[in-house]
Structure formats: C-alpha cells, structure tokens
Write an enzyme that holds these catalytic residues in place. Structure first.
Site, PDB file in Angstrom:
ATOM      1  N   CYS A 175       0.804  -1.244  -0.075  1.00 42.93           N
ATOM      2  CA  CYS A 175       0.041  -0.105   0.074  1.00 42.93           C
ATOM      3  C   CYS A 175       0.862   1.218  -0.082  1.00 42.93           C
ATOM      4  O   CYS A 175       1.603   1.578  -1.316  1.00 42.93           O
ATOM      5  CB  CYS A 175      -1.074   0.117   1.207  1.00 42.93           C
ATOM      6  SG  CYS A 175      -2.395   1.107   0.990  1.00 42.93           S
ATOM      7  N   GLU A 198      -1.832  -9.467   3.254  1.00 42.54           N
ATOM      8  CA  GLU A 198      -1.678  -9.950   4.479  1.00 42.54           C
ATOM      9  C   GLU A 198      -3.071 -10.471   5.063  1.00 42.54           C
ATOM     10  O   GLU A 198      -3.306 -11.240   5.885  1.00 42.54           O
ATOM     11  CB  GLU A 198      -0.975  -9.046   5.503  1.00 42.54           C
ATOM     12  CG  GLU A 198      -1.596  -7.779   5.765  1.00 42.54           C
ATOM     13  CD  GLU A 198      -1.115  -6.637   5.049  1.00 42.54           C
ATOM     14  OE1 GLU A 198      -1.697  -5.386   5.104  1.00 42.54           O
ATOM     15  OE2 GLU A 198      -0.629  -6.924   3.855  1.00 42.54           O
ATOM     16  N   HIS A 241      -3.628  -5.185  -0.004  1.00 44.63           N
ATOM     17  CA  HIS A 241      -2.957  -5.910   1.509  1.00 44.63           C
ATOM     18  C   HIS A 241      -3.154  -7.271   1.533  1.00 44.63           C
ATOM     19  O   HIS A 241      -4.254  -7.873   1.908  1.00 44.63           O
ATOM     20  CB  HIS A 241      -3.787  -5.097   2.666  1.00 44.63           C
ATOM     21  CG  HIS A 241      -3.604  -3.769   2.875  1.00 44.63           C
ATOM     22  ND1 HIS A 241      -2.591  -3.397   3.751  1.00 44.63           N
ATOM     23  CD2 HIS A 241      -4.277  -2.651   2.443  1.00 44.63           C
ATOM     24  CE1 HIS A 241      -2.676  -1.923   4.008  1.00 44.63           C
ATOM     25  NE2 HIS A 241      -3.715  -1.512   2.845  1.00 44.63           N
TER      26      HIS A 241
END
Length: 437
Positions: A247, A376, A374
C-alpha cells in the site's frame, strides 16, 4: 443453532479473540458449520477511523468492511470469509434504528433485536437455540502498577498495529522451515534530522536495517516517517536486498525511484506535498475528502497481470488475475507510468480498466515488489500470502531455485513442527527482517 458467547469485560488483549477462534476451530474440526461475530460496545459505526496505536490494526474484509482485528483471527483460524455484518457495534445498531425511525418504519412499533440471528440464519442444520458462556480472565492484570502498564500497553499495540503483517510473515517462514526474527524500526529514526537530534537512535536504526536479510515497508497514513521509509527503500534497491512494499510502501517505492533514478528531486505523493511539480502519487478522483469514514477504496478488487514473466504472477501459481483486499485513498499517477517502465520499473499488475497500478516489480533485482492491496489479510497458516512468501524466499536465498522447480519446495524446506518453536534449534535457519513503521 447453538451459540457460544465469549466474554471478558472491557479490557483488551486478555484472550477473548483467541479463545473464540480456538473453540471455533475445534468445532469445525468435528464437522460443524461455524461462524463468528464480534460485538463491540463503542459508538463508532466501524473501526475505519480508529487509531491503530489504540485499537490495533483495522482489518479489511472482502466486502470492504473495516472491522476489529479479532475478525482477522477468526478468518485465519477458521479459514472462512466473513462480512461486515459479522462485526456489530453499538453505533451500527443505533444508526440502523435511527435511519428506520426517520423513514417512519416503526410508527409506534417495538424495535426487535434480530440482528445477530440474520447473520447466522444461513447455517444448517438448524437446531434448538442454546447458549454456552465462556468467560476469559487474566489474573495478573491487577498486579501491574500504572507506571509499567502504560509502556507495556503501547508496546503491545505497536505490534497489534501490524498484526496481520506479522502473521503473514510467520505463515511464510513456517512454509520454508525458517525461524523468523522481526526487527522493528521507527522510520523517523532513519531520517537525516535524527542524526542531529537523536544520533544514538539514528545509528541503531541504520544498524538494524543493514543487518537485515529483507525489508518490508507496510501500509500507513500520515507524513511522519515517510522520508525515512524512502531512505530504507533506496538502500534496499541499491543494495539489492529483498523488498516488499504494501500500500503506502508501494507508493513510496514509486516516489524513491522517481527521485533517484528519474531525477525528479521533488517527486512525492500529493498526500504529503500537494504542491509538488512531480505528483507521482495522487488522490483518487472518487474520494470524498470531507468525510473520512468509509470513503476509501475498500474490499476485494481484481488485479490483472500484464506480464507473463512477472515473479509475483509465478508465485500466485501463474494466475491471470488475483482478487485481493484494498484500503487506500491515493494511487500511482497513471499518466506518468511510461517514464518508469522505460527504466525497468514495471507495473505488472493493473485493475480491470488499466487505470490503477496494482503491482510493481523492478528488473535486475533479487526481489523488489510492491502491491497496492493488502495481501496479509488473506494469508493463512498453511496458505501463505504469495507476496510475503516471495519476500521470505528471496531473503533466505531460495527464490530462484523455487521458481526453477516450478514453484515447488524440496521436502527438507517444507513445513516442520519445529519451525514454530521459540527455543534455539541448530537445524532451523534464522531470517532477520525489519518492519518500518
């Protein structure tokens, strides 16, 4: 239908989320259908405007819901996809009730509390309603004096701010049988001003960075420390150290390349310098700056790979596209992309319209990758996120061999029960990693 209610008072961090996730995992392993709901008493509509230093990270769901980080634990433990309706807040309920009242929906009728039932109604088989209560407690909490509790609280929440990032790194380390060591660096300590103001912190920060096997710059908001992150990105690019920018981390990688390779010395994001002559990162046109809550580009979006030779495409299983979760207000300026690609800085992933730059890769580098999304948030213990997995592979010197073998690990490099141990083990390799916050 059976309900298990996990309670623990108003104190954060005492294990309610882990207990709920663990119980759910046990039940799921028995063949039951399981979901999870987090009920929070705060008046906020959602977690979107929370400070991560007070509440931990804001976890983003497929549908764009900005929710409490416990829902990240639920998804990772249970390997399920939740929606914004799985996080109830007092504010959300009040908003719903008030909106209905203003429309005249009630007309004197009693408001019924059926919000929780609607989330669970899809699960079968339905059985008689039953409740089981689990109360989590921590006995040592009251033994910590106020003097020591405050720094411990903030230290814990600095980690919680990047909970999903750390989990994604751990999942990847587990997959290659490595013990992960994360070194946190306050990026402001890398900036030239710190050399004059706090020289000890400056040198300690640079020593941590220089000893690292790889560099991760995660997402974030605000101008503080951004120049230090750019310094770290510059070091990783020039030293050919494995790098992943997520990001904001990707956006700053664009700024660094523009300044130091393209020669645009004032290149910046308009978030930090609205008057820059080289706005390489700009505000998205549909963003409403007058209202911060729920106005970002949120949730699952599709990214198309524009190159068959992309390293990240190979790590994703040679997929033509990926669906990942987003949370941002600014984007790379698409009008300037050809200046970068002419110098080997490739935008290998873009949105469906080809207007938003989603993935960057740098040619002639061990692993220099940035993603606007993102990844994750969708990492799982036995299904690590490909961008993070690639970073760990590169940092351990295994990436090229992995790619040459068709993205397969050799038996000795795969999962091991020992890799989760915190005790010293000579058979487990160690990898050091700084996370620039």
């Amino acid at each position: 239908m059976k309900y298990i209610l996990v309670t623990g008072g108003v104190i954060s961090g005492i294990g309610k989320g882990i207990i709920a996730s663990s119980v759910g995992t046990i039940l799921k392993s028995c063949g039951l259908h399981v979901t999870a709901i987090k009920i929070d008493p705060y008046i906020n509509i959602d977690a979107g405007t929370f400070s991560p230093y007070e509440h931990g990270e804001v976890f983003v769901l497929d549908d764009g819901g900005e929710v409490d980080l416990d829902l990240g634990n639920y998804e990772r433990f249970l390997d399920i996809r939740l929606t914004r309706d799985n996080n109830l807040t007092t504010g959300k309920i009040y908003q719903s009730v008030i909106n209905k009242e203003r429309r005249g929906d009630y007309l004197g009728k009693t408001v019924q509390g059926n919000r929780i039932i609607s989330v669970l109604s899809e699960f079968e088989p339905k059985i008689d309603l039953d409740y089981i209560f689990v109360h989590s407690v921590i006995f040592s909490m009251h033994c910590i004096c106020a003097y020591t509790a405050i720094p411990l609280h903030y230290h814990s929440n600095i980690w919680d701010s990047y909970a999903s990032v750390i989990k994604a790194l751990e999942h990847s380390a587990l997959a290659i049988n490595y013990k992960l060591e994360v070194k946190y660096i306050d990026s402001a300590d890398l900036e030239p001003a710190a050399l004059q103001e706090e020289p000890v912190k400056y040198h300690e920060a640079w020593q941590k960075l220089c000893r690292a096997d790889g560099v991760l710059v995660p997402g974030g908001f605000g101008v503080r420390g951004t120049e230090g992150k750019i310094q770290a990105i510059n070091w990783a690019r020039r030293q050919k150290k494995p790098f992943l920018g997520v990001c904001l981390g990707m956006q700053l990688a664009v700024c660094e390349f523009a300044r130091n390779v393209l020669g645009w010395e004032d290149a910046n994001s308009t978030e930090f310098d609205p008057e820059t002559k080289h706005p390489v990162v700009i505000e998205m046109p549909e963003h409403n700056p007058g209202q911060l809550g729920g106005t970002m580009r949120l949730g699952k979006r599709r990214t198309l790979f524009k190159s068959t030779s992309s390293v990240l495409r190979k790590l994703y299983g040679d997929a033509e596209y990926v669906d990942e979760r987003h949370r941002h207000r600014f984007e790379v300026n698409p009008e300037l992309k050809h200046h970068f690609e002419d110098r080997g800085f490739r935008f290998v992933g873009q949105d469906l319209e080809g207007e938003r730059m989603e993935i960057i890769e740098l040619e002639d580098h061990t692993y220099f990758v940035g993603v606007q999304y993102h990844p994750e948030f969708t990492s799982r213990p036995i299904k690590p996120s490909p961008p993070y997995f690639g970073l760990l592979l590169a940092a351990s010197g295994k990436l090229q061999n992995y790619l040459q073998k068709g993205c397969r690990l050799s038996p000795r490099d795969t999962y091991s029960d020992r890799s989760g141990s915190s005790s010293p083990d000579s058979e487990i390799s160690e990898i050091k990693f700084p996370s620039l916050s």
